[in-house]
Design an enzyme around this catalytic site. Structure first.
Site, short mmCIF file in Angstrom:
data_model
loop_
_atom_site.label_atom_id
_atom_site.label_comp_id
_atom_site.label_asym_id
_atom_site.label_seq_id
_atom_site.Cartn_x
_atom_site.Cartn_y
_atom_site.Cartn_z
N ASP A 66 26.03 73.21 5.62
CA ASP A 66 27.38 72.95 5.12
C ASP A 66 27.57 73.54 3.72
O ASP A 66 26.67 74.17 3.16
CB ASP A 66 27.58 71.42 5.13
N GLU B 48 30.66 77.15 6.14
CA GLU B 48 31.36 77.24 4.84
C GLU B 48 32.87 77.35 5.03
O GLU B 48 33.60 77.76 4.13
CB GLU B 48 30.72 78.27 3.91
N GLY C 282 34.99 79.13 6.45
CA GLY C 282 35.78 80.36 6.38
C GLY C 282 36.31 80.66 4.98
O GLY C 282 37.07 81.61 4.80
N ASN D 97 35.03 82.04 2.40
CA ASN D 97 34.66 83.34 1.84
C ASN D 97 34.53 84.39 2.94
O ASN D 97 33.70 85.29 2.86
CB ASN D 97 33.35 83.22 1.05
N ASP E 119 37.80 71.40 9.00
CA ASP E 119 37.37 70.57 10.14
C ASP E 119 38.47 70.38 11.17
O ASP E 119 39.65 70.28 10.85
CB ASP E 119 36.93 69.20 9.64
C1 GLA Z 1 31.93 68.90 6.64
C2 GLA Z 1 31.76 69.73 7.91
C3 GLA Z 1 31.83 68.81 9.11
C4 GLA Z 1 30.76 67.72 9.02
C5 GLA Z 1 30.89 66.97 7.71
C6 GLA Z 1 29.71 66.04 7.45
O1 GLA Z 1 33.22 68.36 6.55
O2 GLA Z 1 32.71 70.74 7.98
O3 GLA Z 1 31.68 69.54 10.30
O4 GLA Z 1 29.49 68.34 9.11
O5 GLA Z 1 30.98 67.85 6.58
O6 GLA Z 1 29.83 65.35 6.25
#
Ligand code: GLA
Length: 359
Positions: free
Chosen positions: A119, A152, A154, A156, A174
């Site tokens: 992440d 990441e 998208g 960058n 997300d």
């Molecule tokens: C970010 C990611 C998610 C998930 C959460 C976990 O938001 O994009 O897919 O992994 O962190 O905290």
């Protein structure tokens, strides 16, 4: 293809859930349909590293430890996936990987980890390319083959530089279990779908755009929306990571997730990501080229009412010659592209066809 804890369970994960999920994936046919990677997302670890800087699985959530869980998953025919973050802390505030990359990669290898989602929270001023390359090199040095999943969001444009860094990269923030809602950090699948148009040229075998894990079967989607979401993720050649509670899914949801003909569109060996061929108010056509010279064609009703779709195949200018048509959800052969076709599509539902060239 696989399953990930985050979309349904968030930080409330434990060993019992993972084992029950694995058993449910076997019983429902998901494992045999191709869902091999079971991935523990955020919050599997303790709040602090041990005095030697090692990551520790939270003993209250995972009393048998990660090595034992990995062994269990492998014995059941799955691959073992885990999550961490390139920053100092994960998004949920657990210890991140920054400065511990080689050490963590060795830990994962010792547990039998096959997949790492990495992440981008709390990254400070870190450079994304350098940061993800460091973890790639660390995984390589640890000597165990690992699918490396960049998360990441998208920010960058990873599609421009991550082909040699990871096997897949998130292209957006997300996903949420809704059609087109917009929340602070997440959004409905239709919004994500729209943002994939134009990214198709960057994906191919072993380097995939990842429009995020699926919400198929989750509360906020109607069955039609789940079917549309799944169909379109297959058109996008997206990694298919289920994100529902597979222990409790309905037969209808199971049937969507395990449909072999639709999965075959996603997994087609040509590895082409599909694209939006047409967008009109209330309807869109998404298409994907296939290895046998055929095409998958998906008609999406974006409106609120039933849409009567009249299809004159001559208007699909990328086709050449005549094709046999199979309706993948109805499981019916419906003739050839010589004849026009008319069908009703419910709101937010799809028609999904496989076109095979007539020899
Ligand atoms: C970010 C990611 C998610 C998930 C959460 C976990 O938001 O994009 O897919 O992994 O962190 O905290």
């Amino acid at each position: 293809m696989g399953w990930n804890t985050w979309n349904t369970f968030g930080t409330k994960i434990n060993e019992k859930l993972i084992k029950e999920t694995a058993e449910a994936m076997i019983a429902s046919g998901m494992r045999d349909a191709g869902y091999k990677y079971i991935v523990l997302d955020d919050a599997w670890m303790t709040r602090k590293r041990d005095p030697n800087g090692n990551l520790i699985a939270d003993p209250r959530k995972f009393p048998s430890g990660m090595k034992a869980l990995g062994d269990f998953l492998h014995e059941k025919g799955f691959k073992f996936g885990i999550y961490n973050c390139a920053g100092t802390k994960t998004c949920a505030g657990y210890p991140g990987g920054r400065g511990h990359e080689y050490q963590d990669a060795r830990t994962y290898a010792s547990w039998g980890v096959d997949y790492l989602k990495y992440d981008w929270c709390n990254h400070g001023t870190a450079d994304p390319q350098e940061t993800y390359k460091t973890m790639r090199d660390a995984l390589h040095a640890a000597g165990r083959p690992v699918v490396f999943s960049l998360c990441e969001w998208g920010n960058n444009k990873p599609w421009e530089w991550a082909q040699d860094v990871g096997h897949l990269w998130r292209t957006t923030g997300d996903i949420s279990d809704c059609w087109d809602c917009k929340k602070k950090y997440s959004m409905g699948f239709k919004i994500i779908l729209d943002s994939q148009a134009g990214l198709e040229e960057y994906a191919g075998p072993d380097h995939w755009n990842d429009p995020d894990m699926m919400e198929v079967g989750n509360r906020g989607l109607t069955l039609a929306e789940s079917r549309a979401h799944f169909s379109l993720w297959c058109i996008l050649a997206a990694p298919l990571m289920a994100g529902n509670d597979v222990r409790k899914m309905s037969d209808e949801v199971r049937d969507i997730l395990t449909d072999k003909e639709v999965i075959a569109i996603d997994q087609d060996p040509l590895g082409r990501q599909g694209y939006r061929f047409m967008e009109h108010p209330g309807k869109e056509i998404w298409v994907k080229e296939l290895s046998d010279g055929g095409w998958a064609v998906c008609f999406l009703n974006t409106g609120d009412d039933v849409l009567t779709m009249r299809i004159n195949w001559l208007h699909l200018s990328f086709l050449s010659g005549t094709y046999e048509i199979r309706d993948l959800w109805q499981k019916k052969d419906i003739g050839t592209t010589k004849n026009n076709f008319t069908a009703d599509i419910a709101s937010h539902d799809v028609l999904l066809f496989k076109l095979t060239p007539v020899k």
